[in-house]
Design a protein around this motif. Structure first.
Motif, mmCIF file in Angstrom:
data_model
loop_
_atom_site.group_PDB
_atom_site.id
_atom_site.type_symbol
_atom_site.label_atom_id
_atom_site.label_comp_id
_atom_site.label_asym_id
_atom_site.label_seq_id
_atom_site.Cartn_x
_atom_site.Cartn_y
_atom_site.Cartn_z
ATOM 1 N N SER A 1 0.803 -1.214 0.000
ATOM 2 C CA SER A 1 0.000 0.000 0.000
ATOM 3 C C SER A 1 0.843 1.273 0.000
ATOM 4 O O SER A 1 0.319 2.352 -0.259
ATOM 5 C CB SER A 1 -0.930 0.014 1.226
ATOM 6 O OG SER A 1 -0.163 -0.036 2.429
ATOM 7 N N ALA B 1 -5.107 4.219 0.133
ATOM 8 C CA ALA B 1 -6.270 3.754 0.884
ATOM 9 C C ALA B 1 -7.500 3.780 -0.027
ATOM 10 O O ALA B 1 -7.424 4.164 -1.198
ATOM 11 C CB ALA B 1 -6.484 4.623 2.124
ATOM 12 N N GLU C 1 0.435 6.480 1.404
ATOM 13 C CA GLU C 1 -0.203 5.175 1.561
ATOM 14 C C GLU C 1 -1.512 5.183 0.800
ATOM 15 O O GLU C 1 -2.332 6.091 0.955
ATOM 16 C CB GLU C 1 -0.447 4.858 3.032
ATOM 17 C CG GLU C 1 -1.044 3.477 3.261
ATOM 18 C CD GLU C 1 -1.221 3.149 4.728
ATOM 19 O OE1 GLU C 1 -1.603 2.000 5.043
ATOM 20 O OE2 GLU C 1 -0.995 4.044 5.563
#
Length: 457
Positions: free
Chosen positions: A247, A270, A268
């Motif tokens: 990620s 998401a 990251e």
């Protein structure tokens, strides 16, 4: 009348009079393609200049008359992106953002529109998605503003007309490989089209002061697809990197005319888009195994930011005549050099072992300060003895097994102490002057034999 053709190399843009299997300029195989030679016409860059009404032609001026005021910068809304750009985007700059398909380039550009639209007018041009697709993705990311305009177009002339009519402050082009100019009959994404379209966008950015973000695809080698001259034409080259199954994403500056290179920003991925990681060291070390052989922590400098990285190694007896060597995130040639030094100067018979080296988190360690950590991780795996979890290692290893000094040691040690480490292995002789952090024990060693004796005794 037979039309004339020329041959281009898709890797470096070199032009040859006939087809060859190997490019004489860059040495790449099977990269020379045929393109029709166009008669000299008014280029797209000249058309871009004509769109900018009232801008006179450049004239030579004495150097004393050239203004040296600071660049006008503005924040993009993402502090990690601003860090990589050198403190924010520069007005009138041309920024190239490259990355593998699906890595998050379009998501990153669309996310910054929310903040940019608070003070600027933004035009998002896409040649890969329809306006409806962009709107659906914008709704998922929570991006909505009356100052954000969408245009699904691939013809450069139509884009120039829209820019002249709308007069935006920021222009985002997704992607440069899909754009084409009508006067050039070659296919979109070819060498001629990419060069022509980029030149037109550069003239637009410099002439009108519009900040242009251009998204570019990368080839299998990891560099921007198309001619190499494309990277020389733009002001900034940003690479969006990351493992497909992880990620975390790393935004790295490979070129920056307005700031330092090799700066990185960590994100990251998401469900709601990209989120910033303000403390990448803590994130990269999360889940680190303790009291396990074959792992060691080091501190590397990414631009002006110290980042702690975990180097893992696995040495196992080889079942074949030739031992296998694999490296991920660590330079392969450097890893082979360290393996030879470890056997010759460290006294470990590892020539008959398969060696696997991995850097956790998708980082690519390319500075010598990580040599000592790699040596200790390999020796720890070979001896099956764990390294203390509170210890980090920083140092460059020479061919004779000696440890050499590294730069910015004070910043590295401060970051090591901040993350809770109590011991650090460093070279005995270091030219840099630094203040020892409180609570951090420094173990000074001269060579790898002393380092192995201090850690794995």
């Amino acid at each position: 009348m037979k039309s004339k053709t020329v041959f281009y190399c898709t890797e470096c843009g070199n032009e040859t009079p006939k087809w060859v299997g190997k490019c004489p300029a860059c040495g790449s195989w099977n990269t020379v393609v045929e393109q029709p030679a166009e008669p000299k016409k008014r280029s797209a860059s000249a058309q871009a200049r004509s769109v900018v009404r009232g801008v006179p032609l450049n004239r030579p001026k004495p150097i004393r008359e050239v203004e040296t005021t600071d660049e006008l910068r503005f924040q993009t809304g993402l502090s990690e992106l601003d860090r990589v750009l050198g403190g924010g985007a520069v007005q009138g700059s041309l920024v190239l953002v490259g990355g593998a398909p699906g890595i998050g380039k379009s998501t990153l550009m669309l996310q910054i529109c929310q903040s940019l639209c608070q003070s600027s007018k933004v035009l998002y041009v896409s040649g890969e998605e329809s306006e409806r697709q962009i709107k659906l993705r914008a709704d998922r990311l929570g991006v909505e503003s009356d100052e954000l305009y969408l245009l699904a177009e691939t013809d450069l002339e139509d884009i120039m007309e829209s820019v002249a009519e709308l007069r935006p402050d920021v222009l985002i082009v997704d992607s440069i490989q899909t754009m084409y100019h009508g006067e050039n009959t070659s296919a979109p994404g070819s060498v001629a089209q990419v060069k022509e379209c980029t030149m037109a966008l550069m003239q637009l950015a410099k002439g009108q002061g519009i900040t242009v973000f251009v998204i570019g695809h990368v080839n299998k080698e990891g560099s921007i697809a198309g001619p190499k001259v494309l990277e020389h034409m733009v002001d900034c080259v940003l690479y969006f990197e990351g493992e497909p199954h992880m990620s975390y994403r790393i935004l790295r500056a490979a070129k920056n005319r307005f700031g330092a290179t090799n700066e990185i920003g960590v994100f990251e991925m998401a469900d709601s888009g990209l989120t910033q990681v303000p403390n990448p060291s803590e994130t990269l070390l999360a889940g680190r195994p303790l009291d396990t052989p074959g792992t060691c922590v080091t501190c590397v400098m990414e631009g002006v930011r110290p980042i702690l990285a975990e180097v893992q190694a696995l040495l196992a007896p080889s079942g074949y005549g030739n031992a296998r060597r694999t490296s991920n995130g660590f330079d392969y040639n450097r890893a082979m050099l360290l393996l030879a030094v470890l056997e010759k100067r460290g006294g470990l018979m590892i020539s008959g072992c398969d060696a696997y080296i991995n850097v956790i988190g998708g980082l690519s360690l390319d500075e010598p300060a990580a040599d000592l950590a790699a040596i200790i991780a390999m020796a720890s795996s070979f001896r099956d003895k764990s390294v203390p979890g509170s210890l980090a290692a920083i140092g460059e290893v020479g061919l004779t097994g000696e440890l050499r000094s590294v730069s910015a040691l004070g910043q590295r040690l401060s970051e090591v102490r901040r993350l809770g480490f109590t011991q650090c292995l460093i070279p005995a002789r270091n030219s840099a002057r630094f203040q020892e952090p409180d609570g951090l024990q420094l173990i000074r060693v001269k060579n790898i034999r002393e380092a192995l004796a201090a850690v794995l005794a």
